[in-house]
Design a protein around this motif. Structure first.
Motif, PDB file in Angstrom:
ATOM      1  N   LEU A  62       0.829  -1.206   0.000  1.00 41.84           N
ATOM      2  CA  LEU A  62       0.000   0.000   0.000  1.00 41.84           C
ATOM      3  C   LEU A  62       0.865   1.258   0.000  1.00 41.84           C
ATOM      4  O   LEU A  62       0.620   2.197  -0.760  1.00 41.84           O
ATOM      5  CB  LEU A  62      -0.920  -0.001   1.227  1.00 41.84           C
ATOM      6  N   VAL A  63       1.900   1.279   0.825  1.00 40.97           N
ATOM      7  CA  VAL A  63       2.767   2.452   0.926  1.00 40.97           C
ATOM      8  C   VAL A  63       3.538   2.651  -0.376  1.00 40.97           C
ATOM      9  O   VAL A  63       3.637   3.768  -0.892  1.00 40.97           O
ATOM     10  CB  VAL A  63       3.734   2.319   2.127  1.00 40.97           C
ATOM     11  N   ALA A  64       4.069   1.583  -0.923  1.00 40.26           N
ATOM     12  CA  ALA A  64       4.816   1.673  -2.177  1.00 40.26           C
ATOM     13  C   ALA A  64       3.906   2.094  -3.328  1.00 40.26           C
ATOM     14  O   ALA A  64       4.308   2.881  -4.193  1.00 40.26           O
ATOM     15  CB  ALA A  64       5.485   0.341  -2.486  1.00 40.26           C
ATOM     16  N   SER A  65       2.691   1.609  -3.341  1.00 40.17           N
ATOM     17  CA  SER A  65       1.733   1.982  -4.375  1.00 40.17           C
ATOM     18  C   SER A  65       1.409   3.479  -4.275  1.00 40.17           C
ATOM     19  O   SER A  65       1.332   4.167  -5.298  1.00 40.17           O
ATOM     20  CB  SER A  65       0.459   1.142  -4.237  1.00 40.17           C
ATOM     21  N   LEU A  70       1.846   9.000  -6.281  1.00 38.03           N
ATOM     22  CA  LEU A  70       2.209  10.380  -5.974  1.00 38.03           C
ATOM     23  C   LEU A  70       3.301  10.878  -6.922  1.00 38.03           C
ATOM     24  O   LEU A  70       3.267  12.033  -7.362  1.00 38.03           O
ATOM     25  CB  LEU A  70       2.657  10.502  -4.521  1.00 38.03           C
ATOM     26  N   LEU A  71       4.247  10.019  -7.240  1.00 35.71           N
ATOM     27  CA  LEU A  71       5.286  10.398  -8.203  1.00 35.71           C
ATOM     28  C   LEU A  71       4.695  10.611  -9.595  1.00 35.71           C
ATOM     29  O   LEU A  71       5.134  11.497 -10.331  1.00 35.71           O
ATOM     30  CB  LEU A  71       6.379   9.328  -8.250  1.00 35.71           C
ATOM     31  N   ARG A  72       3.699   9.817  -9.939  1.00 35.87           N
ATOM     32  CA  ARG A  72       3.070   9.935 -11.263  1.00 35.87           C
ATOM     33  C   ARG A  72       2.424  11.309 -11.447  1.00 35.87           C
ATOM     34  O   ARG A  72       2.562  11.935 -12.497  1.00 35.87           O
ATOM     35  CB  ARG A  72       2.022   8.843 -11.454  1.00 35.87           C
ATOM     36  N   VAL A  73       1.738  11.802 -10.432  1.00 38.08           N
ATOM     37  CA  VAL A  73       0.990  13.060 -10.576  1.00 38.08           C
ATOM     38  C   VAL A  73       1.783  14.296 -10.156  1.00 38.08           C
ATOM     39  O   VAL A  73       1.337  15.418 -10.383  1.00 38.08           O
ATOM     40  CB  VAL A  73      -0.346  13.021  -9.788  1.00 38.08           C
ATOM     41  N   ARG A  74       2.943  14.088  -9.590  1.00 41.12           N
ATOM     42  CA  ARG A  74       3.714  15.196  -9.012  1.00 41.12           C
ATOM     43  C   ARG A  74       3.988  16.332  -9.987  1.00 41.12           C
ATOM     44  O   ARG A  74       3.871  17.500  -9.641  1.00 41.12           O
ATOM     45  CB  ARG A  74       5.024  14.659  -8.444  1.00 41.12           C
ATOM     46  N   THR A  75       4.354  16.022 -11.190  1.00 43.96           N
ATOM     47  CA  THR A  75       4.751  17.065 -12.135  1.00 43.96           C
ATOM     48  C   THR A  75       3.744  17.269 -13.266  1.00 43.96           C
ATOM     49  O   THR A  75       4.071  17.921 -14.261  1.00 43.96           O
ATOM     50  CB  THR A  75       6.127  16.722 -12.749  1.00 43.96           C
ATOM     51  N   TRP A  84      -7.013   7.632  -6.681  1.00 42.27           N
ATOM     52  CA  TRP A  84      -7.040   6.905  -5.410  1.00 42.27           C
ATOM     53  C   TRP A  84      -7.417   5.444  -5.606  1.00 42.27           C
ATOM     54  O   TRP A  84      -7.025   4.591  -4.817  1.00 42.27           O
ATOM     55  CB  TRP A  84      -8.007   7.580  -4.433  1.00 42.27           C
ATOM     56  N   HIS A  85      -8.173   5.151  -6.661  1.00 44.91           N
ATOM     57  CA  HIS A  85      -8.605   3.773  -6.900  1.00 44.91           C
ATOM     58  C   HIS A  85      -7.498   2.901  -7.494  1.00 44.91           C
ATOM     59  O   HIS A  85      -7.617   1.682  -7.511  1.00 44.91           O
ATOM     60  CB  HIS A  85      -9.849   3.759  -7.791  1.00 44.91           C
ATOM     61  N   PRO A  92       0.111  -3.183 -10.237  1.00 47.34           N
ATOM     62  CA  PRO A  92       1.135  -3.804 -11.092  1.00 47.34           C
ATOM     63  C   PRO A  92       2.454  -3.033 -11.134  1.00 47.34           C
ATOM     64  O   PRO A  92       3.494  -3.597 -11.439  1.00 47.34           O
ATOM     65  CB  PRO A  92       0.486  -3.853 -12.477  1.00 47.34           C
ATOM     66  N   ARG A  93       2.413  -1.747 -10.793  1.00 50.09           N
ATOM     67  CA  ARG A  93       3.647  -0.950 -10.788  1.00 50.09           C
ATOM     68  C   ARG A  93       4.610  -1.386  -9.684  1.00 50.09           C
ATOM     69  O   ARG A  93       5.796  -1.075  -9.726  1.00 50.09           O
ATOM     70  CB  ARG A  93       3.321   0.536 -10.607  1.00 50.09           C
ATOM     71  N   LEU A  94       4.117  -2.138  -8.703  1.00 53.32           N
ATOM     72  CA  LEU A  94       4.966  -2.553  -7.582  1.00 53.32           C
ATOM     73  C   LEU A  94       6.056  -3.528  -7.998  1.00 53.32           C
ATOM     74  O   LEU A  94       7.097  -3.603  -7.351  1.00 53.32           O
ATOM     75  CB  LEU A  94       4.114  -3.166  -6.464  1.00 53.32           C
TER      76      LEU A  94
END
Length: 116
Positions: A62-65, A70-75, A84-85, A92-94
């Motif tokens: 959960l934390v890694a996801s 958060l990195l995806r939307v940061r910039t 959030w969903h 799968p990104r994990l």
């Protein structure tokens, strides 16, 4: 497991519970700027986990996801809030996350309490 390891995992679980509670609540909210405030709260918690537990052996998926989302939307421009969903233990990104070995170690503990 040693007492120090138990204490460390307990602290990690406590922060993960906060993250999960925010995500569950946020999934119920209509679109709006409140999502940016909640994104900031979760970012602070994920940063704390990285700082305090990143060198450890375990990490809830959960934390890694959250970290990945958060990195995806940061910039992104215009500014968007996280999906959030898409955040969950089965993201799968994990598989490509720097913490993937820690996530596997967490899963081997058999604790499914943070499975969104």
């Amino acid at each position: 497991m040693s007492t120090a390891a138990d204490t460390s995992i307990s602290g990690l679980k406590a922060i993960s519970e906060q993250i999960m509670a925010i995500i569950i609540g946020t999934r119920q909210l209509p679109p709006g700027n409140v999502h940016f405030h909640l994104q900031a709260q979760i970012s602070a918690l994920v940063s704390r986990v990285a700082k305090e537990y990143g060198a450890g052996d375990y990490m809830p998926g959960l934390v890694a996801s959250c970290s990945k989302e958060l990195l995806r939307v940061r910039t992104m421009t215009p500014r968007v809030w996280p999906n959030w969903h898409s955040i969950g233990y089965d993201d799968p990104r994990l598989k490509r996350h720097a913490w993937s070995s820690k996530i596997i170690a967490w899963e081997q503990l058999g604790d499914a309490s943070f499975d969104l």
